[in-house]
Design a protein around this motif. Structure first.
Motif, mmCIF file in Angstrom:
data_model
loop_
_atom_site.group_PDB
_atom_site.id
_atom_site.type_symbol
_atom_site.label_atom_id
_atom_site.label_comp_id
_atom_site.label_asym_id
_atom_site.label_seq_id
_atom_site.Cartn_x
_atom_site.Cartn_y
_atom_site.Cartn_z
ATOM 1 N N THR A 284 -22.803 -52.329 48.053
ATOM 2 C CA THR A 284 -22.898 -51.467 46.840
ATOM 3 C C THR A 284 -24.328 -51.616 46.222
ATOM 4 N N ASP A 285 -24.893 -50.712 45.504
ATOM 5 C CA ASP A 285 -26.301 -50.750 45.225
ATOM 6 C C ASP A 285 -26.230 -51.089 43.699
ATOM 7 N N PRO A 286 -27.124 -52.410 43.405
ATOM 8 C CA PRO A 286 -27.019 -52.940 42.043
ATOM 9 C C PRO A 286 -27.409 -51.885 41.006
ATOM 10 N N ALA A 287 -28.496 -51.050 41.382
ATOM 11 C CA ALA A 287 -29.070 -49.937 40.535
ATOM 12 C C ALA A 287 -27.884 -48.764 39.986
ATOM 13 N N ARG A 288 -26.797 -48.717 40.662
ATOM 14 C CA ARG A 288 -25.795 -47.934 40.291
ATOM 15 C C ARG A 288 -24.873 -48.399 39.046
ATOM 16 N N TYR A 289 -24.863 -49.894 39.091
ATOM 17 C CA TYR A 289 -23.950 -50.422 38.113
ATOM 18 C C TYR A 289 -24.841 -50.325 36.796
ATOM 19 N N ALA A 290 -26.267 -50.373 36.818
ATOM 20 C CA ALA A 290 -27.050 -50.408 35.613
ATOM 21 C C ALA A 290 -27.105 -49.019 35.029
ATOM 22 N N ALA A 291 -26.886 -47.981 36.129
ATOM 23 C CA ALA A 291 -27.104 -46.715 35.508
ATOM 24 C C ALA A 291 -25.679 -46.313 34.971
ATOM 25 N N ILE A 292 -24.712 -46.808 35.294
ATOM 26 C CA ILE A 292 -23.127 -46.777 34.621
ATOM 27 C C ILE A 292 -23.151 -47.252 33.539
ATOM 28 N N LEU A 293 -23.822 -48.427 33.274
ATOM 29 C CA LEU A 293 -23.731 -49.248 32.032
ATOM 30 C C LEU A 293 -24.508 -48.416 31.098
ATOM 31 N N ASP A 294 -25.745 -47.749 31.539
ATOM 32 C CA ASP A 294 -26.670 -46.867 30.482
ATOM 33 C C ASP A 294 -25.589 -45.924 29.693
ATOM 34 N N GLY A 295 -24.683 -45.491 30.359
ATOM 35 C CA GLY A 295 -23.815 -44.677 29.528
ATOM 36 C C GLY A 295 -23.088 -45.279 28.399
#
Length: 264
Positions: free
Chosen positions: A160-171
């Motif tokens: 899984t891409d670490p950038a996706r977790y950061a984008a979700i948390l930005d919500g």
């Protein structure tokens, strides 16, 4: 010895986070873990769909497996269908609700994030929990179906891409006041399965809380005085629809004591 299992129910593999806490407390507990793979995911479904599906399916499961207790190890199903299931079944049913109360006890900044599915974070039940237990806090919410998919992918052994977790948390952190969040409620049982990834992606250190330990205590309380077999035996994972991807879950399921895979 009483061989009746405890039945854990979720739309997918998220309930394993609850099962892990329960097994740590009650290692001799026989388990049937049911994933409603035919209905997955719940977080994008309507309340009407979940309210119709979950009680009917749990009625069938109770008849088939004769459990001593059912755990709805899914926040979405619990916030929508728990009361109906309890009315319909003549056995204890434990639900899973967002851990807003412990989050409020921990928060120093008094700003809490609630990370769940879209279906969970919009429920009036969450409004009530926030009003009762976090009245002096700002409670920010964000729903993410993608995070459910990421947790499922991780247990299937996919990267899984670490950038996706950061984008979700930005919500959460990107909302007004979000920079002050110090505690996040993982209000979906899938999310503790990727808590390390979430913690690494957060813009500053935060605490993540969930309800799994409280559920384990509740199971222990409701079964106090009951007999258990000397060994839990072969734990069973049951899927309401079976495909090739389920076989890839076998190593992860075995880590939770589920060595037998069945289709309903």
């Amino acid at each position: 010895m009483d061989q009746r299992p405890v039945l854990f129910f979720d739309s997918g593999v998220g309930g394993l986070s609850v099962l892990g806490a329960a097994r740590a407390r009650l290692p001799q507990m026989p388990v049937v873990y049911v994933a409603d793979s035919a209905g997955f995911p719940y977080g994008t479904k309507t309340e009407r769909e979940i309210a119709a599906r979950v009680p009917a399916l749990l009625g069938r499961l109770a008849e088939r497996y004769q459990p001593r207790l059912i755990v709805i190890a899914c926040n979405t199903a619990s916030t929508i269908a728990l009361a109906t299931v309890r009315e319909a079944l003549d056995l204890p049913v434990v639900g899973t609700v967002p851990a807003i109360k412990p989050a409020a006890l921990l928060s120093q900044t008094r700003v809490i994030g609630v990370l769940g599915t879209d279906a969970t974070v919009r429920q009036p039940y969450v409004d009530d929990l926030a009003a009762r237990f976090a009245g002096d806090c700002t409670v920010l919410r964000h729903g993410s179906a993608e995070l459910v998919a990421l947790a499922e992918a991780k247990l299937h052994g996919a990267p899984t891409d670490p950038a996706r977790y950061a984008a979700i948390l930005d919500g959460l952190f990107g909302q007004k006041g979000g920079a002050r969040i110090d505690t996040i409620v993982n209000a979906c049982t899938h999310f503790p399965l990727v808590v390390d990834e979430l913690a690494a992606a957060a813009p500053h250190p935060v605490r993540f809380v969930d309800g799994s330990a409280g559920i384990a205590r509740r199971i222990a309380h409701l079964t106090e005085g009951q007999s258990w077999p000397d060994s839990p035996g072969e734990g069973r994972a049951v899927f309401t629809a079976r495909d090739a991807g389920i076989d890839r879950l076998a190593p992860a399921l075995a880590g939770f004591g589920l060595t037998r895979l069945d289709a309903l």
